[in-house]
Design an enzyme around this catalytic site. Structure first.
Site, PDB file in Angstrom:
ATOM      1  N   LYS B  77       0.869  -1.178   0.000  1.00 52.97           N
ATOM      2  CA  LYS B  77       0.000   0.000   0.000  1.00 52.97           C
ATOM      3  C   LYS B  77       0.906   1.228   0.000  1.00 52.97           C
ATOM      4  CE  LYS B  77      -3.910   2.026   2.558  1.00 52.97           C
ATOM      5  NZ  LYS B  77      -4.808   1.887   3.719  1.00 52.97           N
ATOM      6  N   SER B 152      -9.698   2.105   2.870  1.00 50.88           N
ATOM      7  CA  SER B 152      -8.795   2.791   1.986  1.00 50.88           C
ATOM      8  C   SER B 152      -7.792   1.880   1.278  1.00 50.88           C
ATOM      9  CB  SER B 152      -8.014   3.840   2.790  1.00 50.88           C
ATOM     10  OG  SER B 152      -7.188   3.217   3.743  1.00 50.88           O
ATOM     11  N   SER B 176      -9.991  -0.081   7.161  1.00 52.46           N
ATOM     12  CA  SER B 176      -9.396   0.085   5.833  1.00 52.46           C
ATOM     13  C   SER B 176      -8.740  -1.159   5.243  1.00 52.46           C
ATOM     14  CB  SER B 176      -8.360   1.217   5.864  1.00 52.46           C
ATOM     15  OG  SER B 176      -9.016   2.462   5.756  1.00 52.46           O
TER      16      SER B 176
END
Lengths: 478, 484
Positions: B77, B152, B176
């Site tokens: 990420k 996210s 997330s």
């Protein structure tokens, strides 16, 4: 017209003398190239995190114990939010609600030898900011983060001070204490200690405080005193002219000897303090406190009592030696080598102090070893040189690396103590000054002084005036 | 070429010399190249570094060196700092930021032998539940590209679901990892707060942020977690605890069921969850009704605390040292104002503003302090529940993946996405999101929450469940093609 009473409290930022910064492993260093002493954490790189330096905690505890303060069992760090280019994270890590050191008291030694009890409200740990550099680049400013993250202990006093000289004495006392504790190098020029002063005035006899102003960033004892003197006059002048004192932060301009309101940029009405979630609460065990207590050195007040009783030196001199840790050490080292305490003290506070003053330095950076002072005093004592020549030898020895004995010998400064030789010189002086001799004999004994002076001139100061006087009196009374 | 279904398959092919790290890297990079235009999972891909690492891994394999992730491709990420690679956090603010250092997670995973293929897309500064707040464009859900992958960590979840990478890291502040895994039908774990170092993971809300694994199964999540975790002296909130040790579950568990949370749940999602419960019951575990009395105020609490922390965490993006800087500022305030106005997107600004408000004089007690008190109550609810149960079973999301754009004008409804994931975040507890079925062709996941630092029980129970079900092996067919 009413008499006004000033009410003063000070806040002193002390740079703790640790190897690395308070929340990063970067070495604390003064005078390096800009940003050489700044790592990921100091630059507030994305993702970087603070880790508390244990040494800073220990030094804060040491201070707390020296002022008999409560040491928090648990203390906490908060974020103080404001934007400024030298504050890389956009917040300063400080302590608001739970400082490491709670209420304590400081005994301030005044020059008179009296002590003034000043309450310490609290002392807390925080990180220093960096510096903006405005004169190195055209049309832009530079940021130097070497200082960012230097551990600070902010010491806050109660509004217990009633005059500028008391405030300066309090600052000086804190300086003496933190250098004695060896938690700060005490270097005022390099900003190792900075003082903010809160000042208000009130009609004498009135209980309630007046509105106060804060004067920021005073970096010498003298500036504390003169800034406050100015500010007290300014406040009284305003009040007597029917104006109000505005609560504001001011800066002292020592060149123009005035205080001016600070521009709003470094100020914020609301710092939005909240606990820093990157740092866990710090738990301080009783064992740790006990361990640190065992390392406490002799404190200034204890040292003063000892100096007075062991060395029989005057109070004022003792206070000065105690207030400057390096001077105290110099004194004790000279006395330890066998010099007479009173003589050492007189020299230190006389000729040596004058020399340091002239060179704008201090006992921490003195370039005349205490054992050289011991030699110098011994040469006066054994009458190798006169006190007057000794001053000359000192100024030749200071900072040159030459020894006292080497100067005395190579420059032929050995005192003329041989009475026959002196008698011969004095006879010559008497012959050259027949009218003064006549005056003396006519009943004007004060003329002898002139004749001694002439003799000293003849010997280029290498005679003992007492001895000269004695021989002179004998010759004249023949 | 078809992607692998599991780490054990990759490992057995590597061990049997049926493939090598370079070939694996090629396989997944080809898939990224082929499908990323449609999905937009990646913000940056780094073939050169990947192949260099792969060649190195192959040499290690030849020398008989064994490491837990040796030769396995992975994506990070884009909030994990990776030395020498762009680390954007999904923001224009850090569009050109190249990290000068590795986060602990990235370096731990590299030390375990994995090969970094690229950095995955995400909501800007991890603020969002749909991946629509990314400066680098929305990510598509591989099950239906008109739908959101969640957020996210949407890029990571979508990439794993589409088989563009077998493993990915994510981060979870209020859901997330778990919510995008729910939308994409993958398995993802939010570890206990403190288990995985936050050093080098760009902060959103420091007291909640936690990095974690996203993979095709609980077993693979366990392997990746073991590589990520560990005490880190550079993170003061890092916990010095024993490593996660998953094994076969040889005991019957009591699983808490907060039935009050299921009341308003969509009927079909509830049916999927019932099937999962039945499977777990069949394994011998017992469901016990529990109550988490303060769950209804969890979201409000979360948005106050996370916003407050974010408002300070994001102050460092000021245009002075790195990141976006406005052109020709007239003065300092102009530099701050425009750099931040231009560099941050609308959602980030909204969070900074609400957080600043919650910390302001006159509001601090009513918002921030009160939220902290409620947070303690929520944590206590869980501690009380765990007196009598080993795990807690809940939904992950109130709906399946929604249409892209359908909630962008309704932040409050968007925030409801995290209804079921936020309580465990506030309590700092580990929680796993894993697939248990489909509704109208879109994945449905359930959540298992465990005691602090008891990831082992969650992962072991999940492995047992996945040993009896195949939901985690379902992949969106359009990305299964083998024409290359």
């Amino acid at each position: 017209m009413a008499t006004w009473e000033p009410v003063i409290g000070i806040e002193v930022h002390v740079q703790l003398d640790t190897n690395s910064k308070i929340f990063s492993s970067t070495p604390v260093a003064f005078g390096r190239e800009p940003n050489e002493s700044a790592n990921l954490v100091d630059l507030a790189m994305p993702g970087s995190l603070p880790v508390l330096n244990e040494a800073a905690v220990h030094k804060a505890i040491k201070f707390g114990l020296a002022i008999d303060a409560e040491i928090a069992a648990v203390c906490r760090f908060d974020r103080k939010n404001y934007f400024y280019p030298d504050l890389p994270k956009g917040y300063q890590i400080s302590q608001l609600e739970e400082p490491i050191v709670g209420k304590g008291r400081l005994e301030v030694l005044l020059d008179s030898g009296e002590t003034l009890d000043v309450g310490i409200t609290r002392a807390h740990l925080e990180e220093d900011a960096g510096k903006s550099v405005h004169d190195r680049f055209q049309a832009s400013s530079g940021i130097d983060l070497n200082r960012a993250g230097t551990p600070l202990l902010e010491i806050v006093t109660e509004p217990d001070l009633r005059s500028p000289s008391q405030a300066a004495a309090c600052f000086r006392q804190l300086h003496a204490l933190v250098t004695c504790l060896e938690i700060c190098d005490g270097n005022l020029q390099e900003g190792s200690m900075r003082c903010d002063a809160n000042i208000s005035v009130r009609p004498a006899g009135q209980e309630a405080f007046g509105e106060r102003t804060e004067i920021k960033n005073l970096n010498s004892f003298r500036f504390v005193e003169s800034a406050l003197e100015y500010e007290i006059d300014r406040q009284i002048h305003s009040l007597e002219n029917g104006q109000q004192v505005a609560r504001e932060t001011r800066l002292y301009d020592s060149q123009r000897h005035e205080t001016r309101p600070m521009r709003g940029k470094e100020l914020s009405d609301d710092y939005r303090y909240f606990p820093d979630p990157d740092l866990l609460p710090v738990r301080i065990s009783e064992e740790l406190v006990a361990k640190i207590r065992a390392t406490l050195p002799e404190l200034p007040k204890q040292k003063l009592d000892r100096f007075l009783s062991d060395y029989q030196i005057p109070m004022e001199a003792a206070v000065r030696l105690v207030q400057d840790n390096h001077a105290g050490r110099y004194f004790e080292s000279a006395v330890g080598d066998g010099a007479a305490p009173t003589l050492v003290c007189n020299w230190m506070l006389g000729d040596i102090a004058a020399m340091l003053n002239k060179l704008n330095t201090d006992f921490a950076h003195i370039e005349f070893a205490s054992n050289e002072l011991v030699t110098l005093l011994a040469r006066i004592e054994d009458r190798t040189i006169s006190s007057k020549i000794a001053k000359n030898v000192f100024s030749k020895a200071y900072g040159t690396g030459r020894t006292v004995d080497e100067i005395i010998n190579s420059e032929g400064l050995v005192q003329i103590t041989d009475s026959d030789k002196l008698e011969e010189i004095i006879k010559g002086v008497l012959e050259a000054n027949p009218s003064q001799v006549a005056q003396f004999k006519a009943g004007k004994p004060q003329v002898a002084g002139y004749l001694v002076g002439q003799t000293m001139r003849e010997t280029k100061g290498k005679a003992d005036p007492k001895q000269v006087n004695q021989i002179l009196q004998e010759l004249l009374s023949l | 070429m078809k992607p692998y279904q599991s780490l054990s398959q990759i490992r057995s092919d590597l061990n049997a010399r049926k493939t090598c790290a370079v070939e694996l890297t090629q396989l997944y990079l080809d898939r990224i190249q082929k499908y990323n235009d449609q999905l937009n999972c990646f913000i940056s891909v780094h073939p050169e570094q990947a192949f260099a690492a792969a060649r190195n891994a192959d040499q290690c394999i030849r020398q008989g060196i064994s490491k837990p992730l040796l030769g396995i491709p992975i994506a990070h990420k884009d909030l994990f700092c990776t030395k020498g690679l762009p680390t954007t956090c999904g923001s224009k603010m850090l569009q050109n930021f190249v990290s000068p250092y590795d986060s602990t997670v990235v370096s731990n995973i590299r030390n375990a032998g994995a090969i970094t293929l690229g950095k995955t897309n995400m909501d800007e500064f991890a603020m969002g539940s749909s991946n629509e707040t990314s400066y680098f464009g929305v990510v598509a859900n591989p099950w239906d590209t008109s739908r959101s992958p969640g957020g996210s960590s949407g890029g990571s979840a979508s990439a794993v679901a589409a088989g563009l990478v077998p493993l990915a890291t994510g981060s979870d502040t209020g859901g997330s990892i778990r919510q995008p895994c729910g939308f994409c039908g993958t398995t993802g774990l939010k570890p206990t707060y403190g288990r995985v170092s936050r050093f080098g993971m760009i902060a959103f809300a420091s007291s909640l942020d936690q990095g974690g694994p996203i993979a095709n199964s609980a077993a693979d999540c366990a392997t990746l977690l073991q590589a990520m975790e560990g005490y880190d002296p550079r993170d003061s909130t890092s916990a010095n605890v024993a490593a996660t040790n998953c094994g076969d579950l040889n005991r019957k568990l009591k699983i808490g069921l907060p039935t009050h949370l299921f009341k308003d749940l969509d009927g079909e999602i509830a049916q999927n969850l019932d099937t999962a419960k039945a499977e777990l019951t069949y394994c011998g575990h017992e469901f016990v009704e529990i109550e988490l009395p303060h769950s209804d105020v969890a979201s409000a609490t979360y948005y106050v605390i996370s916003g407050a922390e974010a408002s300070a965490n994001l102050s460092r993006y000021d245009g002075v040292r790195y990141g976006h800087r406005a052109e020709s500022p007239v003065d300092l305030n102009d530099l701050y104002r425009r750099s931040r106005s231009e560099g941050f997107g609308a959602e980030v600004k909204r969070r900074i503003l609400t957080g600043t408000f919650a910390l302001s004089v006159g509001y601090f007690d009513a918002y921030y302090l009160k939220a902290q008190k409620v947070r303690r109550l929520i944590r206590q609810d869980f501690l009380d529940a765990f007196e009598s149960v080993d795990l807690i079973f809940t939904p992950v999301t109130p709906t399946t993946a929604f249409e892209l754009g359908s909630l962008t004008d309704n932040p409050v409804e968007m925030y409801q996405q995290d209804l079921y994931t936020i309580p465990a975040s506030l309590a700092g507890l580990p929680a796993l999101s894993l697939p248990c079925g489909f509704k109208d062709g879109l994945p449905v996941n359930f959540q298992l929450i465990g005691r602090h630092f008891d990831e082992a029980t969650i992962l072991s129970a999940a492995q047992q469940y996945q040993g009896r079900t195949s939901w985690h092996e379902s992949h969106p067919t359009i990305f299964e093609s083998s024409d290359s």
